[in-house]
Design an enzyme around this catalytic site. Structure first.
Site, PDB file in Angstrom:
ATOM      1  N   GLU A 151       0.839  -1.201   0.000  1.00 52.19           N
ATOM      2  CA  GLU A 151       0.000   0.000   0.000  1.00 52.19           C
ATOM      3  C   GLU A 151       0.877   1.254   0.000  1.00 52.19           C
ATOM      4  OE1 GLU A 151      -2.995  -0.289  -0.596  1.00 52.19           O
ATOM      5  OE2 GLU A 151      -3.416  -2.370  -0.052  1.00 52.19           O
TER       6      GLU A 151
ATOM      7  N   CYS B  43      -7.721  -1.917   7.943  1.00 52.84           N
ATOM      8  CA  CYS B  43      -6.346  -1.852   7.440  1.00 52.84           C
ATOM      9  C   CYS B  43      -5.967  -0.413   7.138  1.00 52.84           C
ATOM     10  CB  CYS B  43      -6.189  -2.745   6.212  1.00 52.84           C
ATOM     11  SG  CYS B  43      -6.371  -4.491   6.632  1.00 52.84           S
TER      12      CYS B  43
ATOM     13  N   HIS C 216      -0.879  -5.722   2.195  1.00 54.41           N
ATOM     14  CA  HIS C 216      -2.015  -6.641   2.146  1.00 54.41           C
ATOM     15  C   HIS C 216      -1.554  -7.958   1.532  1.00 54.41           C
ATOM     16  CE1 HIS C 216      -5.456  -3.654   2.652  1.00 54.41           C
ATOM     17  NE2 HIS C 216      -5.846  -4.699   3.349  1.00 54.41           N
TER      18      HIS C 216
HETATM   19  N1  PCA Z   1      -8.100  -6.998   6.452  1.00 51.87           N
HETATM   20  C1  PCA Z   1      -9.117  -5.981   6.627  1.00 51.87           C
HETATM   21  C2  PCA Z   1      -9.141  -5.695   8.113  1.00 51.87           C
HETATM   22  C3  PCA Z   1      -8.349  -6.778   8.750  1.00 51.87           C
HETATM   23  C4  PCA Z   1      -7.672  -7.485   7.653  1.00 51.87           C
HETATM   24  O1  PCA Z   1      -6.843  -8.392   7.772  1.00 51.87           O
HETATM   25  C5  PCA Z   1      -8.888  -4.772   5.743  1.00 51.87           C
HETATM   26  O2  PCA Z   1      -8.380  -4.939   4.614  1.00 51.87           O
HETATM   27  O3  PCA Z   1      -9.225  -3.660   6.121  1.00 51.87           O
END
Ligand code: PCA
Length: 208
Positions: free
Chosen positions: A83, A145, A171
């Site tokens: 990200e 996140c 992610h």
């Molecule tokens: N993914 C979610 C919240 C917790 C996670 O592992 C997200 O992408 O916001």
């Protein structure tokens, strides 16, 4: 160098979250020149005790990391996803405490967005160098996140955590066992570990 790695607890009806498994796994490996700590974050919005942000703040105060890398799961991800941006917005499904946010800021009065401060190009190249697909992303979504990433970057930028020199968010795709139940793309855990390990290793080259 002190490094803090975080991952999230399971959410959305799943009983596993690869982000926590990954961060914990990496924190238990041997890292020459780095001390690496792991913290599990609840999928709970806000700043109260028991929230993700409270857990993050507590572990940053304790570890005083130079670098913080948070991990989360994305059921849509096909690649290890670096990200680049966090936005000042919470708008998502119910969290694990049953709270749902719509159109609310992460931080009242904070800027609209923050860029991550990790060297994501170098890190994604290192991941790909291991043969593990990686991509840069300009949206971490508007759920937990993004909230954690925004809080992390705001805390570093505002002087709350001046010792944090680089911070960001990765992610990771869901696990094959999750995809078997829910459908969608997935990546074997050992691939994710191999790629992200190389990315974290690339941080040992001095940060600019
Ligand atoms: N993914 C979610 C919240 C917790 C996670 O592992 C997200 O992408 O916001």
């Amino acid at each position: 160098m002190r490094l803090l790695l975080t991952g999230f607890e399971p959410f959305g009806g799943s009983d596993v979250n690869p982000s926590a498994r990954l961060a914990e796994h990496l924190a238990h490996e041997q890292w020459p020149g780095m001390s690496v700590a792991f913290r599990l974050l609840p999928v709970v919005t806000g700043t109260e005790s028991g929230s993700a942000r409270a857990a993050l703040a507590e572990s940053i105060a304790k570890v005083r990391p130079d670098v913080t890398v948070c991990f989360g799961e994305s059921a849509r991800a096909t690649h290890v996803t670096f990200e680049r941006v966090a936005v000042n917005l919470r708008d998502g499904p119910e969290d694990n405490a049953g709270v749902r946010c719509a159109d609310v800021p992460v931080d009242e009065g904070g800027p609209a967005a923050h860029f991550v401060t990790l060297p994501v190009r170098r890190m994604s190249a290192a991941c790909e160098g291991e043969g593990v697909p990686a991509v840069l992303s300009t949206s971490a979504g508007t759920f937990l996140c993004n909230e954690v990433l925004y809080a992390l970057l705001e805390g570093a930028a505002s002087g709350r955590w001046p010792f944090v020199r680089a911070a960001g968010f990765i992610h990771v795709p869901q696990l094959p066992e999750q995809a078997r139940v829910r459908g969608g793309p997935s990546m074997p855990f050992d691939h994710v570990v191999r790629g992200v390990r190389a990315s974290v290793f690339s941080l040992l080259v001095p940060l600019g």
